[in-house]
Design a protein around this motif. Structure first.
Motif, mmCIF file in Angstrom:
data_model
loop_
_atom_site.group_PDB
_atom_site.id
_atom_site.type_symbol
_atom_site.label_atom_id
_atom_site.label_comp_id
_atom_site.label_asym_id
_atom_site.label_seq_id
_atom_site.Cartn_x
_atom_site.Cartn_y
_atom_site.Cartn_z
ATOM 1 N N GLU A 6 0.892 -1.303 0.008
ATOM 2 C CA GLU A 6 0.055 0.158 0.025
ATOM 3 C C GLU A 6 0.908 1.367 -0.043
ATOM 4 N N CYS A 22 -2.759 0.279 -3.896
ATOM 5 C CA CYS A 22 -2.313 -0.730 -3.556
ATOM 6 C C CYS A 22 -1.610 -1.609 -4.824
ATOM 7 N N TRP A 36 -10.355 -3.154 0.941
ATOM 8 C CA TRP A 36 -9.724 -2.506 1.921
ATOM 9 C C TRP A 36 -10.245 -2.754 3.047
ATOM 10 N N ARG A 38 -9.343 -1.530 7.507
ATOM 11 C CA ARG A 38 -8.601 -0.683 8.342
ATOM 12 C C ARG A 38 -8.731 -1.111 9.841
ATOM 13 N N ARG A 45 -9.880 -5.288 13.244
ATOM 14 C CA ARG A 45 -9.733 -4.883 11.684
ATOM 15 C C ARG A 45 -11.013 -4.905 11.167
ATOM 16 N N TYR A 94 -4.684 1.371 6.988
ATOM 17 C CA TYR A 94 -5.365 0.786 6.059
ATOM 18 C C TYR A 94 -4.633 -0.386 5.420
ATOM 19 N N TYR A 95 -5.244 -1.489 5.022
ATOM 20 C CA TYR A 95 -4.709 -2.829 4.360
ATOM 21 C C TYR A 95 -5.490 -2.970 3.053
ATOM 22 N N CYS A 96 -4.794 -3.546 2.205
ATOM 23 C CA CYS A 96 -5.517 -4.011 1.061
ATOM 24 C C CYS A 96 -5.113 -5.416 1.108
ATOM 25 N N ALA A 97 -6.197 -6.215 0.506
ATOM 26 C CA ALA A 97 -6.300 -7.515 0.537
ATOM 27 C C ALA A 97 -7.169 -8.019 -0.705
ATOM 28 N N TRP A 114 -2.476 -10.052 2.077
ATOM 29 C CA TRP A 114 -2.356 -8.804 2.918
ATOM 30 C C TRP A 114 -1.100 -8.012 2.628
ATOM 31 N N GLY A 117 0.131 -2.808 5.215
ATOM 32 C CA GLY A 117 -0.658 -1.453 5.774
ATOM 33 C C GLY A 117 0.275 0.095 5.549
#
Length: 124
Positions: A6, A22, A36, A38, A45, A94-97, A114, A117
């Motif tokens: 990210e 991402c 996404w 968070r 999460r 914030y995480y992308c997955a 994942w 972050g």
């Protein structure tokens, strides 16, 4: 080696905007939904937004609906989150997955890959 990274986080004043990106590498995710999430300090999460493999059917948490927009570019293996009208309560990592397992878009357990972050901090 599958990798999601990210970028775009930072510090912004309330009412401002940020665009998170991402980037995926190691394999193509063009046939998988992506999302996404968070996580704020001391909290679990939580789901923010998801998008189908084709880029259609975006799905948002009620807390961000109308303010955030998710998009993806399968040719570039990237996904973005445009965040407008940011609020202090949007502060989180914030995480992308990538959604790998069947199930609802908003469930953490359906996502396999994942990123590490990126921090978003919204000051009041």
């Amino acid at each position: 080696q599958v990798q999601l990274v990210e970028s775009g986080g930072g510090l912004v004043q309330a009412g401002g905007s940020l665009r998170l990106s991402c980037a995926a590498s190691g394999r193509t995710f063009s046939t998988y939904a992506m999302g996404w999430f968070r996580q704020a300090p001391g909290k679990e999460r939580e789901f923010v937004a998801a998008i189908s493999w084709s880029g259609g059917s975006p799905y948002y948490a009620d807390s961000v609906k109308g303010r955030f927009t998710i998009s993806r570019d399968n040719a570039k293996n990237t996904m973005d989150l445009q965040m407008n009208s940011l609020k202090p309560e949007d502060t989180a990592v914030y995480y992308c997955a990538v959604q790998y397992y069947s199930g609802a878009y908003n469930r953490v357990s359906t996502y396999k890959y994942w990123g590490p972050g990126t921090q978003v901090t919204v000051s009041s």
